[in-house]
Design an enzyme around this catalytic site. Structure first.
Site, PDB file in Angstrom:
ATOM      1  N   CYS A   1       0.677  -1.414   0.076  1.00 49.40           N
ATOM      2  CA  CYS A   1       0.251  -0.070   0.079  1.00 49.40           C
ATOM      3  C   CYS A   1       0.856   1.300  -0.035  1.00 49.40           C
ATOM      4  CB  CYS A   1      -1.095  -0.089   1.132  1.00 49.40           C
ATOM      5  SG  CYS A   1      -2.621   1.061   0.831  1.00 49.40           S
TER       6      CYS A   1
ATOM      7  N   HIS B   1      -3.221  -5.305   1.962  1.00 46.21           N
ATOM      8  CA  HIS B   1      -2.599  -5.477   3.315  1.00 46.21           C
ATOM      9  C   HIS B   1      -2.635  -6.835   3.532  1.00 46.21           C
ATOM     10  CE1 HIS B   1      -2.300  -1.056   4.535  1.00 46.21           C
ATOM     11  NE2 HIS B   1      -3.357  -1.058   3.681  1.00 46.21           N
TER      12      HIS B   1
ATOM     13  N   GLU C   1      -0.853  -8.305   5.865  1.00 48.20           N
ATOM     14  CA  GLU C   1      -0.616  -8.464   7.114  1.00 48.20           C
ATOM     15  C   GLU C   1      -1.865  -8.200   8.135  1.00 48.20           C
ATOM     16  OE1 GLU C   1      -0.370  -5.813   5.786  1.00 48.20           O
ATOM     17  OE2 GLU C   1      -0.805  -3.964   6.606  1.00 48.20           O
TER      18      GLU C   1
HETATM   19  N1  GLN Z   1      -3.743   6.384   1.029  1.00 49.42           N
HETATM   20  C1  GLN Z   1      -2.198   6.023   1.497  1.00 49.42           C
HETATM   21  C2  GLN Z   1      -1.220   6.877   0.504  1.00 49.42           C
HETATM   22  O1  GLN Z   1      -1.588   7.283  -0.279  1.00 49.42           O
HETATM   23  C3  GLN Z   1      -2.088   4.603   1.333  1.00 49.42           C
HETATM   24  C4  GLN Z   1      -2.891   3.743   2.386  1.00 49.42           C
HETATM   25  C5  GLN Z   1      -2.537   2.520   2.815  1.00 49.42           C
HETATM   26  O2  GLN Z   1      -1.125   2.471   3.038  1.00 49.42           O
HETATM   27  N2  GLN Z   1      -3.338   1.907   3.397  1.00 49.42           N
HETATM   28  O3  GLN Z   1      -0.134   6.982   1.135  1.00 49.42           O
END
Ligand code: GLN
Length: 187
Positions: free
Chosen positions: A78, A168, A170
């Site tokens: 992410c 995610h 995890e």
């Molecule tokens: N929206 C976050 C970003 O742009 C990422 C979201 C996440 O890591 N769950 O950095």
């Protein structure tokens, strides 16, 4: 035993540490260059990529991370995927450029801020994928292998040493993606 670091500046790094331990790795939290240089692989967790960039800058970790990634595996999830990309939009921001993907931040929109879906991943079969304000991988370079897609967009990809998930792993009671990364670290 693989010694894997979890970048612990911001975000949900503790859950990654537990998943990696269950997958058979020795785990250390990484907040300094010395701690980075002591590990064989690194997880960059989800969180907020802009905040992480500020903290990387404050700790003078940005360039050392790029150098680390030239020879050692990194798994970005992410926000970590955003940091590993070569190109970031919405808005544009700097990134490590270690994986040849272009990403668009917060791309699934407001009303679908988070969701849990089932995806079918090469070599894994069905995997639960938890998305939280996830980026979308818009472009993948020729050296990138797509392991799984959701709605036609790549969500789990790898290039050389590195692994990227826009979801995610995890947060799921399934450590197979972490086990896959542990294997990349042990070679
Ligand atoms: N929206 C976050 C970003 O742009 C990422 C979201 C996440 O890591 N769950 O950095």
């Amino acid at each position: 035993m693989a010694h894997i670091g979890v970048l612990a500046l911001q975000g949900d790094y503790e859950k990654h540490a537990r998943s990696l331990e269950r997958a058979g790795a020795q785990v250390s939290e990484v907040r300094t260059v010395a701690e980075l240089n002591a590990v064989d692989g690194l997880v960059i967790p989800g969180g907020e990529s802009t905040t992480m960039l500020k903290l990387l800058d404050r700790e003078s970790l940005f360039e050392p991370l790029r150098e680390f990634g030239a020879t050692k595996p990194i798994f970005g999830t992410c926000a970590g995927a955003i940091l590993l990309a070569t190109k970031v939009e919405n808005p544009e921001q700097v990134s490590l450029g270690l994986v040849d993907i272009g990403v668009r931040r917060n791309a699934y929109g407001r009303q679908l801020d988070s969701r849990v879906v089932s995806i079918d991943a090469d070599g894994f079969g069905a995997l639960e994928a938890v998305f939280i304000r996830a980026p979308i991988i818009r472009t993948v370079g020729p050296g990138v292998t797509v392991l799984a897609r959701y709605n036609d967009d790549p969500v789990l990809v790898e290039q050389g040493l590195h692994l990227v998930a826009t979801f995610h792993p995890e947060l799921s009671a399934d450590d197979r993606v972490h086990a896959y990364f542990v294997k990349k670290v042990t070679g």
